[in-house]
Write a protein that holds these residues in place. Structure first.
Motif, PDB file in Angstrom:
ATOM      1  N   UNK A  57      44.177  36.141  32.642  1.00  0.00           N
ATOM      2  CA  UNK A  57      43.454  37.210  31.957  1.00  0.00           C
ATOM      3  C   UNK A  57      44.097  37.431  30.595  1.00  0.00           C
ATOM      4  N   UNK A  58      45.418  37.645  30.595  1.00  0.00           N
ATOM      5  CA  UNK A  58      46.182  37.649  29.353  1.00  0.00           C
ATOM      6  C   UNK A  58      46.621  36.220  29.044  1.00  0.00           C
ATOM      7  N   UNK A  59      46.572  35.809  27.763  1.00  0.00           N
ATOM      8  CA  UNK A  59      46.934  34.429  27.442  1.00  0.00           C
ATOM      9  C   UNK A  59      48.311  34.049  27.967  1.00  0.00           C
ATOM     10  N   UNK A  60      48.362  32.886  28.629  1.00  0.00           N
ATOM     11  CA  UNK A  60      49.606  32.282  29.103  1.00  0.00           C
ATOM     12  C   UNK A  60      50.312  33.123  30.177  1.00  0.00           C
ATOM     13  N   UNK A  61      49.520  33.893  30.929  1.00  0.00           N
ATOM     14  CA  UNK A  61      50.062  34.652  32.055  1.00  0.00           C
ATOM     15  C   UNK A  61      49.203  34.368  33.282  1.00  0.00           C
ATOM     16  N   UNK A  62      49.592  33.405  34.131  1.00  0.00           N
ATOM     17  CA  UNK A  62      48.796  33.111  35.327  1.00  0.00           C
ATOM     18  C   UNK A  62      48.554  34.372  36.149  1.00  0.00           C
ATOM     19  N   UNK A  63      47.329  34.550  36.594  1.00  0.00           N
ATOM     20  CA  UNK A  63      46.962  35.821  37.207  1.00  0.00           C
ATOM     21  C   UNK A  63      47.386  35.909  38.681  1.00  0.00           C
ATOM     22  N   UNK A  64      47.255  34.820  39.457  1.00  0.00           N
ATOM     23  CA  UNK A  64      47.656  34.850  40.860  1.00  0.00           C
ATOM     24  C   UNK A  64      47.536  33.445  41.436  1.00  0.00           C
ATOM     25  N   UNK A  89      49.763  31.059  53.074  1.00  0.00           N
ATOM     26  CA  UNK A  89      51.129  30.545  52.972  1.00  0.00           C
ATOM     27  C   UNK A  89      51.105  29.155  52.325  1.00  0.00           C
ATOM     28  N   UNK A  90      52.209  28.824  51.686  1.00  0.00           N
ATOM     29  CA  UNK A  90      52.385  27.504  51.071  1.00  0.00           C
ATOM     30  C   UNK A  90      51.402  27.227  49.937  1.00  0.00           C
ATOM     31  N   UNK A  91      50.832  28.291  49.349  1.00  0.00           N
ATOM     32  CA  UNK A  91      49.935  28.096  48.211  1.00  0.00           C
ATOM     33  C   UNK A  91      50.720  27.576  47.011  1.00  0.00           C
ATOM     34  N   UNK A  92      50.090  26.794  46.140  1.00  0.00           N
ATOM     35  CA  UNK A  92      50.778  26.362  44.923  1.00  0.00           C
ATOM     36  C   UNK A  92      51.195  27.564  44.074  1.00  0.00           C
ATOM     37  N   UNK A  93      52.183  27.365  43.224  1.00  0.00           N
ATOM     38  CA  UNK A  93      52.599  28.436  42.324  1.00  0.00           C
ATOM     39  C   UNK A  93      51.444  28.799  41.392  1.00  0.00           C
ATOM     40  N   UNK A  94      51.414  30.038  40.896  1.00  0.00           N
ATOM     41  CA  UNK A  94      50.347  30.426  39.962  1.00  0.00           C
ATOM     42  C   UNK A  94      50.309  29.498  38.754  1.00  0.00           C
ATOM     43  N   UNK A  95      49.095  29.221  38.272  1.00  0.00           N
ATOM     44  CA  UNK A  95      48.955  28.261  37.184  1.00  0.00           C
ATOM     45  C   UNK A  95      47.632  28.438  36.453  1.00  0.00           C
ATOM     46  N   UNK A  96      47.575  27.870  35.261  1.00  0.00           N
ATOM     47  CA  UNK A  96      46.346  27.825  34.469  1.00  0.00           C
ATOM     48  C   UNK A  96      46.159  26.396  33.990  1.00  0.00           C
ATOM     49  N   UNK A  97      44.939  26.079  33.582  1.00  0.00           N
ATOM     50  CA  UNK A  97      44.684  24.765  33.010  1.00  0.00           C
ATOM     51  C   UNK A  97      44.911  23.611  33.952  1.00  0.00           C
TER      52      UNK A  97
END
Length: 310
Positions: free
Chosen positions: A35-42, A61-69
């Motif tokens: 939502x904010x640039x370069x801040x993965x939301x969840x 559980x075991x979800x990937x780390x938050x990410x964009x792009x």
């Protein structure tokens, strides 16, 4: 002119960009973004029923780390996510070639690491593109780290064997924000941003069995730069205008659909400031190598840095 109709899904707003969208059966699965640039939301999976708009959030559980792009591609009931940008420094996420698999039936994640850790695998990247064949996930291009820069490579990942295979590099300049689709044994690519200008004027085709690229060129292949003066103008009647961060999807084996995208880069050349966006939709016929603009009536606002699936 080809005709189509937009239908809005009666789902709650889920504001974000640079996310992934995957369609499996009657549901849409949304992962990642900002939502904010370069801040993965969840790193939750957000699920929407296409018919009713009913919404559900899955914190697995075991979800990937938050990410964009990052990218996501579907084989059967499973969504495969590769790389992206995240972490404290918002750099490309290097996971040693691992692919994250979300099983929509069991609502669980599994990390697929390469069976042979010494074998080559694609560099970490963001704003790449991916698609799937019935048996493999295909990853192309994107923005690597400071050492690799923009990329133009093509890789295939087999979930069954957990092995990466390098395919022939695509023609033209390395780029981020390209889009690809698979249909009838061929990989189709359009657009991207080469670091200076938006790209277009051709659709590039990789015959997967022969391992050879060809291109249907219908105009100049370099478009607007961030310093360009003026607004977007329609491309040649033979095809869509130059663009990046758009969507390309196969509709059966006889048609591809290209929609939206950024036609003029932002003043920063990145996604933290808006550029100028297209609001058009185009159909491409592989059988005749022709483009046709789609008349779809009132639809979504012009946009780029979005996610779509078919």
């Amino acid at each position: 002119m080809t005709k189509a109709t937009w239908t809005r899904i009666a789902a709650p707003d889920l504001t974000r960009s640079s996310q992934s969208v995957s369609v499996v059966g009657p549901h849409v699965y949304i992962f990642g973004g900002e939502i904010q640039p370069r801040e993965p939301v969840d790193n939750a999976v957000h699920v929407v029923d296409i018919a009713t708009g009913a919404y559900n959030k899955i914190d697995a559980d075991s979800a990937p780390t938050p990410r964009v792009g990052h990218t996501a591609a579907v084989i059967g009931n499973t969504i495969y996510v590769f790389s992206g940008r995240g972490g404290p420094e918002m750099t490309p996420i290097d996971e040693g070639g691992a692919v994250h698999a979300f099983d929509t039936s069991t609502k669980t994640w599994q990390t697929l690491t390469p069976a042979d850790p010494s074998a080559p695998y694609p560099a970490a990247r963001s704003y790449h593109c991916s698609t799937a064949t019935p048996t493999a996930v295909i990853v192309h291009a994107g923005c690597g780290d400071a050492a690799t820069g923009r990329l133009n490579d093509v890789w295939s990942f087999s979930p069954a064997t957990r092995a990466w295979t390098k395919l022939p590099d695509a023609p033209g300049a390395p780029r981020g924000g390209a889009t690809i689709a698979h249909a009838a044994g061929k990989l189709y690519r359009f657009g991207g941003f080469n670091g200076t200008t938006e790209v277009g004027g051709a659709i590039d085709v990789l015959a997967l069995d022969a391992g050879e690229w060809s291109s249907l060129v219908f105009g100049e292949q370099e478009g607007l730069s961030r310093e360009a003066v003026g607004d977007l103008t329609k491309g040649a009647a033979a095809g869509p205008g130059h663009r990046s961060v758009s969507g390309l999807h196969s509709v059966g084996d006889d048609k591809l659909v290209l929609l939206f995208g950024e036609g003029k880069p932002s003043i920063t050349g990145g996604h933290d400031a808006a550029g100028n966006f297209w609001d058009d939709v185009w159909a491409y016929s592989p059988a005749t190598d022709t483009w046709s603009e789609v008349e779809a009536g009132q639809g979504p606002a012009a946009r780029g840095w979005f996610a779509s699936d078919s």
